[in-house]
Each structure stands twice: as C-alpha cells, then as structure tokens.
Design a protein around this motif. Structure first.
Motif, PDB file in Angstrom:
ATOM      1  N   LEU A  99       0.827  -1.200   0.000  1.00  0.00           N
ATOM      2  CA  LEU A  99       0.000   0.000   0.000  1.00  0.00           C
ATOM      3  C   LEU A  99       0.862   1.251   0.000  1.00  0.00           C
ATOM      4  CD1 LEU A  99      -2.823   1.240   0.239  1.00  0.00           C
ATOM      5  CD2 LEU A  99      -2.637   0.977   2.709  1.00  0.00           C
ATOM      6  N   VAL A 100       1.920   1.246   0.811  1.00  0.00           N
ATOM      7  CA  VAL A 100       2.836   2.394   0.885  1.00  0.00           C
ATOM      8  C   VAL A 100       3.554   2.573  -0.449  1.00  0.00           C
ATOM      9  CG1 VAL A 100       4.871   3.334   2.042  1.00  0.00           C
ATOM     10  CG2 VAL A 100       3.108   2.157   3.371  1.00  0.00           C
ATOM     11  N   HIS A 101       3.958   1.468  -1.070  1.00  0.00           N
ATOM     12  CA  HIS A 101       4.637   1.561  -2.366  1.00  0.00           C
ATOM     13  C   HIS A 101       3.702   2.099  -3.447  1.00  0.00           C
ATOM     14  CE1 HIS A 101       8.547   0.030  -1.323  1.00  0.00           C
ATOM     15  NE2 HIS A 101       7.987  -0.961  -0.659  1.00  0.00           N
ATOM     16  N   ARG A 102       2.428   1.703  -3.404  1.00  0.00           N
ATOM     17  CA  ARG A 102       1.456   2.252  -4.367  1.00  0.00           C
ATOM     18  C   ARG A 102       1.287   3.751  -4.158  1.00  0.00           C
ATOM     19  NH1 ARG A 102      -3.240  -1.143  -2.996  1.00  0.00           N
ATOM     20  NH2 ARG A 102      -4.421   0.659  -3.664  1.00  0.00           N
ATOM     21  N   PHE A 103       1.225   4.172  -2.894  1.00  0.00           N
ATOM     22  CA  PHE A 103       1.112   5.595  -2.549  1.00  0.00           C
ATOM     23  C   PHE A 103       2.342   6.339  -3.072  1.00  0.00           C
ATOM     24  CE2 PHE A 103       1.896   9.180   0.280  1.00  0.00           C
ATOM     25  CZ  PHE A 103       0.657   9.777   0.390  1.00  0.00           C
ATOM     26  N   ALA A 104       3.538   5.793  -2.817  1.00  0.00           N
ATOM     27  CA  ALA A 104       4.785   6.430  -3.255  1.00  0.00           C
ATOM     28  C   ALA A 104       4.850   6.525  -4.776  1.00  0.00           C
ATOM     29  CB  ALA A 104       5.982   5.660  -2.723  1.00  0.00           C
ATOM     30  N   PRO A 137      11.751  18.330  -9.513  1.00  0.00           N
ATOM     31  CA  PRO A 137      12.973  17.989 -10.242  1.00  0.00           C
ATOM     32  C   PRO A 137      14.130  17.686  -9.285  1.00  0.00           C
ATOM     33  CG  PRO A 137      11.950  19.965 -11.146  1.00  0.00           C
ATOM     34  CD  PRO A 137      11.219  19.635  -9.880  1.00  0.00           C
ATOM     35  N   GLY A 138      14.817  16.590  -9.534  1.00  0.00           N
ATOM     36  CA  GLY A 138      15.972  16.212  -8.732  1.00  0.00           C
ATOM     37  C   GLY A 138      15.643  15.565  -7.406  1.00  0.00           C
ATOM     38  N   ALA A 139      14.358  15.459  -7.060  1.00  0.00           N
ATOM     39  CA  ALA A 139      13.977  14.887  -5.768  1.00  0.00           C
ATOM     40  C   ALA A 139      13.744  13.390  -5.904  1.00  0.00           C
ATOM     41  CB  ALA A 139      12.732  15.575  -5.230  1.00  0.00           C
ATOM     42  N   ASN A 140      13.984  12.679  -4.827  1.00  0.00           N
ATOM     43  CA  ASN A 140      13.825  11.231  -4.794  1.00  0.00           C
ATOM     44  C   ASN A 140      12.956  10.858  -3.599  1.00  0.00           C
ATOM     45  OD1 ASN A 140      14.273   8.501  -5.391  1.00  0.00           O
ATOM     46  ND2 ASN A 140      16.004   8.430  -3.999  1.00  0.00           N
ATOM     47  N   LEU A 141      11.890  10.116  -3.839  1.00  0.00           N
ATOM     48  CA  LEU A 141      10.975   9.699  -2.784  1.00  0.00           C
ATOM     49  C   LEU A 141      11.247   8.233  -2.461  1.00  0.00           C
ATOM     50  CD1 LEU A 141       8.504  10.658  -1.093  1.00  0.00           C
ATOM     51  CD2 LEU A 141       7.063   9.693  -2.883  1.00  0.00           C
ATOM     52  N   THR A 142      11.589   7.948  -1.191  1.00  0.00           N
ATOM     53  CA  THR A 142      11.873   6.580  -0.782  1.00  0.00           C
ATOM     54  C   THR A 142      10.918   6.162   0.324  1.00  0.00           C
ATOM     55  OG1 THR A 142      13.509   7.317   0.843  1.00  0.00           O
ATOM     56  CG2 THR A 142      14.328   6.730  -1.344  1.00  0.00           C
ATOM     57  N   THR A 143      10.574   4.879   0.355  1.00  0.00           N
ATOM     58  CA  THR A 143       9.749   4.357   1.445  1.00  0.00           C
ATOM     59  C   THR A 143      10.684   3.971   2.580  1.00  0.00           C
ATOM     60  OG1 THR A 143       9.797   2.140   0.507  1.00  0.00           O
ATOM     61  CG2 THR A 143       7.927   3.523  -0.077  1.00  0.00           C
ATOM     62  N   HIS A 189       6.246   3.850  12.060  1.00  0.00           N
ATOM     63  CA  HIS A 189       5.090   3.763  11.165  1.00  0.00           C
ATOM     64  C   HIS A 189       5.575   3.680   9.727  1.00  0.00           C
ATOM     65  CE1 HIS A 189       2.000   4.678  14.164  1.00  0.00           C
ATOM     66  NE2 HIS A 189       2.869   5.536  14.685  1.00  0.00           N
ATOM     67  N   PRO A 190       4.722   3.200   8.818  1.00  0.00           N
ATOM     68  CA  PRO A 190       5.093   3.249   7.409  1.00  0.00           C
ATOM     69  C   PRO A 190       5.268   4.706   7.005  1.00  0.00           C
ATOM     70  CG  PRO A 190       3.068   1.980   7.729  1.00  0.00           C
ATOM     71  CD  PRO A 190       3.403   2.622   9.031  1.00  0.00           C
ATOM     72  N   GLY A 191       6.238   4.963   6.149  1.00  0.00           N
ATOM     73  CA  GLY A 191       6.445   6.349   5.749  1.00  0.00           C
ATOM     74  C   GLY A 191       7.289   6.489   4.513  1.00  0.00           C
ATOM     75  N   LEU A 192       7.521   7.750   4.174  1.00  0.00           N
ATOM     76  CA  LEU A 192       8.316   8.098   3.007  1.00  0.00           C
ATOM     77  C   LEU A 192       9.184   9.299   3.351  1.00  0.00           C
ATOM     78  CD1 LEU A 192       5.003   7.918   1.778  1.00  0.00           C
ATOM     79  CD2 LEU A 192       6.471   7.130  -0.033  1.00  0.00           C
ATOM     80  N   VAL A 193      10.299   9.403   2.650  1.00  0.00           N
ATOM     81  CA  VAL A 193      11.167  10.564   2.805  1.00  0.00           C
ATOM     82  C   VAL A 193      11.450  11.103   1.414  1.00  0.00           C
ATOM     83  CG1 VAL A 193      13.350  11.461   3.673  1.00  0.00           C
ATOM     84  CG2 VAL A 193      12.198   9.605   4.898  1.00  0.00           C
ATOM     85  N   LEU A 194      11.192  12.394   1.238  1.00  0.00           N
ATOM     86  CA  LEU A 194      11.476  13.073  -0.025  1.00  0.00           C
ATOM     87  C   LEU A 194      12.776  13.843   0.163  1.00  0.00           C
ATOM     88  CD1 LEU A 194      10.380  13.802  -2.896  1.00  0.00           C
ATOM     89  CD2 LEU A 194       9.337  15.811  -1.826  1.00  0.00           C
ATOM     90  N   ARG A 195      13.776  13.507  -0.656  1.00  0.00           N
ATOM     91  CA  ARG A 195      15.077  14.168  -0.547  1.00  0.00           C
ATOM     92  C   ARG A 195      15.488  14.751  -1.881  1.00  0.00           C
ATOM     93  NH1 ARG A 195      16.119   9.372   2.418  1.00  0.00           N
ATOM     94  NH2 ARG A 195      16.472   9.785   4.643  1.00  0.00           N
ATOM     95  N   ASN A 196      16.201  15.859  -1.802  1.00  0.00           N
ATOM     96  CA  ASN A 196      16.889  16.430  -2.949  1.00  0.00           C
ATOM     97  C   ASN A 196      18.361  16.172  -2.692  1.00  0.00           C
ATOM     98  OD1 ASN A 196      17.892  17.831  -5.072  1.00  0.00           O
ATOM     99  ND2 ASN A 196      16.693  19.677  -4.710  1.00  0.00           N
ATOM    100  N   ARG A 197      18.895  15.158  -3.344  1.00  0.00           N
ATOM    101  CA  ARG A 197      20.230  14.633  -3.074  1.00  0.00           C
ATOM    102  C   ARG A 197      20.315  14.176  -1.630  1.00  0.00           C
ATOM    103  NH1 ARG A 197      23.077  19.255  -6.362  1.00  0.00           N
ATOM    104  NH2 ARG A 197      22.597  18.525  -8.458  1.00  0.00           N
ATOM    105  N   THR A 198      21.030  14.907  -0.773  1.00  0.00           N
ATOM    106  CA  THR A 198      21.206  14.462   0.610  1.00  0.00           C
ATOM    107  C   THR A 198      20.276  15.169   1.586  1.00  0.00           C
ATOM    108  OG1 THR A 198      22.922  16.125   0.998  1.00  0.00           O
ATOM    109  CG2 THR A 198      23.650  13.962   0.202  1.00  0.00           C
TER     110      THR A 198
END
Length: 193
Positions: free
Chosen positions: A80-85, A139-145, A151-160
């Motif tokens: 479910l989290v991966h579908r959301f991401a 642009p340049g951002a990466n969303l990881t689960t 809790h289940p979650g995600l982090v949006l990063r621009n490089r580091t």
C-alpha cells in the motif's frame, strides 16, 4: 559468567552494527531493518560457511555497511505504501486517491516556513489533490519508502537534504492519515551524508 559475557558481546555487536547502518541510512528505523537483514544473512549461512569466516564481527560490519534494502521482504502494509509512493512520484492523482480511505486526513507541519493549509484537510479527494500538488514532480527529488517513527512512511530528498518526511497510518486496506513534516528544523535528522 561466560553466558553474561556472551550476551554483553552480542549487545555490543548489535549496537556497533546499528551505528554503521544509522550512518549509512540516516534513519534509526531503516538502520534497524538493515541490521535485521544482516543477521538474517548470517544465520542463512550453513555452519561450514560461518566457520570459514575468520572475523565474524568484520563480516557483519561489512554486510551492514553495504547492504541494499531494495528487494527485502515487505511487511503487510508495504504494498500500500509503495502504491502511494508510486502515485506521488508519477503524479497520478487517481491512483493516489485509490490508496486513501474515504475519510482520509492530511496534516502538515511546516513550522510557519511555508504556505500550507493551516488546518487538517479531510476526504480522499481533497487529500489526494493536496498531496499530489505538494509532493509530485519535484525535479531532482527522490521519494523513498522508509519507516518513520515506527510507522510506514516516506522521505522526499533532494540529493542528501530531506525536503519532507511523510508518516502514514493505515487501515488493513487504505491509508487513513497522511502527516507531512516540511519544517526544516525537524528534517535535519533525515539528511544523509
């Protein structure tokens, strides 16, 4: 006495591996998952293979420092989290909405630094539109689960640099609450080196 020393050594070894994984992943929850996978790989070796490893602590440290969490067995909510991401990454509002409960809520903590909704938004349509606008096509951002505070979650990063940390609470079939932290002061622990 020998058993106590062995237990102390085991705990010391685990803490050492957690430090390595925290340094690598920047997240305590992800580090814990990496250490679990490291031990799983150790115990998956047959006794002969383990006996041939001259320095088990060094072997474990190397695995913890180089492990990739991609492809690990997901827990029950990961699909479910991966579908959301994926929906966030592609900007697919319809797919994003399909992951949400009808009475889903989104709460944003920007710390007064960004213009966001001052009140929680409710309803799958509103939440999907808001989350899509806030998180997709950067642009340049990466969303990881990643696990976030257990809790289940995600982090949006621009490089580091972490841009947003998202915590999800779920029902057995849908996402009930989306909590988005955009406050730069709260994102510092999520930066990676």
């Amino acid at each position: 006495m020998e058993a106590v020393e062995s237990l102390a050594e085991l705990l010391d070894e685990r803490e050492h591996l957690l430090e390595i994984a925290r340094w690598r992943f920047g997240s305590p929850a992800t580090a814990d998952r990496a250490v679990q996978e490291t031990y799983r790989r150790w115990y998956a070796l047959d006794p002969l293979e383990r006996a041939q490893i001259a320095e088990p602590r060094a072997w474990l440290a190397q695995v913890a420092g180089t492990i990739s969490l991609d492809g690990l067995e997901p827990d029950e909510v990961d699909p479910l989290v991966h579908r959301f991401a994926l929906a966030c990454t592609t900007g697919d509002v319809r797919a994003l909405r399909a992951t949400l409960a009808e009475d889903a809520t989104v709460i944003t903590d920007a710390g007064g630094n960004l213009r966001t909704s001052p009140h929680p938004l409710r309803g799958a349509d509103q939440v999907a539109a808001y989350v899509s606008t806030l998180l997709t096509r950067r642009p340049g951002a990466n969303l990881t689960t990643e696990p976030v505070n257990g809790h289940p979650g995600l982090v949006l990063r621009n490089r580091t640099q972490a841009i947003a940390v998202i915590t999800l609470t779920t029902t057995p079939t849908h996402i009930a609450t989306v909590y988005i932290v955009l406050n730069p002061k709260k994102l510092t622990p999520w930066h990676v080196s």
